[in-house]
Design an enzyme around this catalytic site. Structure first.
Site, short mmCIF file in Angstrom:
data_model
loop_
_atom_site.label_atom_id
_atom_site.label_comp_id
_atom_site.label_asym_id
_atom_site.label_seq_id
_atom_site.Cartn_x
_atom_site.Cartn_y
_atom_site.Cartn_z
N ASP A 183 0.84 -1.20 0.00
CA ASP A 183 0.00 0.00 0.00
C ASP A 183 0.87 1.25 0.00
OD1 ASP A 183 -1.98 1.85 0.25
OD2 ASP A 183 -2.87 1.01 2.07
N HIS A 185 -0.52 4.16 -0.11
CA HIS A 185 -1.34 4.98 0.80
C HIS A 185 -1.42 6.45 0.38
CE1 HIS A 185 -3.13 5.68 4.91
NE2 HIS A 185 -3.53 4.44 4.65
N GLU A 209 -1.10 -0.49 -4.10
CA GLU A 209 -2.37 0.18 -3.83
C GLU A 209 -2.20 1.69 -3.66
OE1 GLU A 209 -5.48 0.26 -0.07
OE2 GLU A 209 -4.72 -1.66 -0.77
N GLU A 235 -10.28 3.39 -2.68
CA GLU A 235 -10.89 3.52 -1.36
C GLU A 235 -11.41 4.93 -1.11
OE1 GLU A 235 -7.59 4.14 1.97
OE2 GLU A 235 -7.04 2.54 0.57
N ASP A 257 -15.04 1.20 -1.12
CA ASP A 257 -15.32 0.92 0.28
C ASP A 257 -16.83 0.94 0.47
OD1 ASP A 257 -15.85 1.38 3.12
OD2 ASP A 257 -13.70 1.72 3.34
N HIS A 284 -12.08 -2.16 -0.10
CA HIS A 284 -11.38 -1.62 1.06
C HIS A 284 -12.26 -1.84 2.29
CE1 HIS A 284 -10.33 2.04 3.60
NE2 HIS A 284 -9.12 1.57 3.34
#
Length: 381
Positions: A183, A185, A209, A235, A257, A284
């Protein structure tokens, strides 16, 4: 079957649950968790409740249309999360009223189990191997880790080598038959992501990700074209219209998500759109048991479903755990790295209402951490 009551519960560690009751006594649960913003979303749910009280609970799609479109100002994380929790609760009610799990209402099961993965942190390289070993010990066959902590806008040699060392450590523990997702992020600039992704190729990550922040989604195609590693994102995208450009850019994995992107109703549509681009779904879900159950219900009825994130034991969970809010933990147990098809009515879990009400009395005050670069400027968390 009319909606008679709508309640919200802010519970530890950082979740917001929605409870909808009907005049026939059927109760549905949803999760509107927008991490760090429970109070704001709670107010949005309460405002939506003004419309919902007295309405037919079975008209899920009509309610979704009204709640997402009747306001002149639409969309965004807060309003979408509020609708997501309500939507999940309404599907839970409908399944319970008919005595079937939600996936039966979505066309029936296309699989018997869904592979899941666990989190192992990764901001700090120390302990990565031990954290992965612990996840393997509970039967998981896939993990996800952060690529780094604070990352410079143009990474130093040490920062770049640190990413590679962490992922290498994970690969050595996992071996060739298990997977690690990495990730980014949103902590990386496009330049950093383009530089590091090819270097990760020999370690064969399951996917990388959120290589750039969502507001820079228009740039993600440049990364996709420069690496063979599958790229995942989504996400912080809240409807199918926001997903369309990243699907067109060539991502491999879409990550809506269910507590942010319109609930079961909209994520089903996102999944269908993704399928047209040969993109897999991996929602997510570093959230609570209701969001996880909602994800699984979609997954059991969705052909292009790759894997499911879950947060049992995640490092963010302080003060409560995922399974603390369910009566029976059995439906969410891991079996050979997967969760077996849920067979109970509605979302397939029984929420421990007493535990939820007790937790709400305490509340949660989780806030997104604030990070800064060495020069004192803001850094992406």
């Amino acid at each position: 079957m009319l909606i008679s009551r709508v309640e919200t519960f802010a519970v530890a560690p950082r979740w917001l649950f929605v409870r909808i009751e009907t005049d026939e006594g059927i109760v549905g649960w949803g999760e509107a968790s927008l991490e760090g913003n429970s109070g704001i979303v709670r107010a949005a749910v309460e405002q939506h409740a003004e419309y919902l009280i007295g309405k037919d609970a079975s008209r899920i799609e009509d309610h979704w249309q009204v709640l997402t479109k009747a306001g002149f100002y639409r969309g965004g994380a807060v309003l979408a999360s509020a609708v997501s929790g309500i939507d999940q609760a309404l599907w839970d009610i409908k399944g319970k009223a008919l005595g079937v799990p939600v996936h039966e209402l979505l066309g029936g099961a296309v699989r018997d189990r869904i592979r899941v993965y666990g989190w192992v942190g990764g901001d700090d390289p120390s302990g990565v191997a031990d954290a992965i070993a612990a996840q393997m010990a509970v039967g998981l066959t896939a993990v996800k880790m952060n690529a780094s902590g604070v990352m410079g806008r143009i990474g130093t040699v040490a920062e770049i080598d640190g990413v590679l060392e962490r992922v290498q450590a994970a690969r050595e523990v996992l071996g060739p038959d298990r997977d690690v997702a990495v990730d980014f992020h949103g902590r990386f600039t496009l330049a950093n992501a383009r530089r590091i992704a090819p270097l990760l190729e020999p370690l064969r990550p399951f996917f990388i990700e959120e290589p750039v922040v969502p507001e820079n989604s228009h740039l993600i195609g440049q990364l996709v074209q420069g690496t063979s590693v599958p790229v995942a994102t989504g996400e912080r995208l809240y409807n199918r219209q926001e997903f369309l450009p990243v699907l067109q850019s060539g991502i491999a994995v879409a990550q809506p998500d269910l507590s942010h992107a319109g609930g079961i109703s909209e994520v089903r549509r996102i999944a269908a759109l993704a399928e047209a681009y040969d993109v897999q779904l991996a929602p997510h879900c570093p959230l609570g048991p209701i969001a996880l159950a909602a994800c699984l219900q979609v997954g059991f009825a969705t052909p292009n479903y790759l894997i499911q994130e879950q947060s049992i034991g995640i490092h963010y969970n302080q003060g409560a755990e995922v399974l603390d809010y369910v009566v029976d933990k059995t439906p969410l147990r891991f079996v050979d790295g997967s969760i077996e098809r849920l067979t109970g009515p509605g979302l397939g879990i029984e929420v421990d209402e007493a535990a939820v009400r007790a937790a709400d009395a305490v509340g949660n005050a989780w806030r997104t951490p604030l990070w800064r670069h060495a020069d004192g400027s803001f850094a992406e968390w």
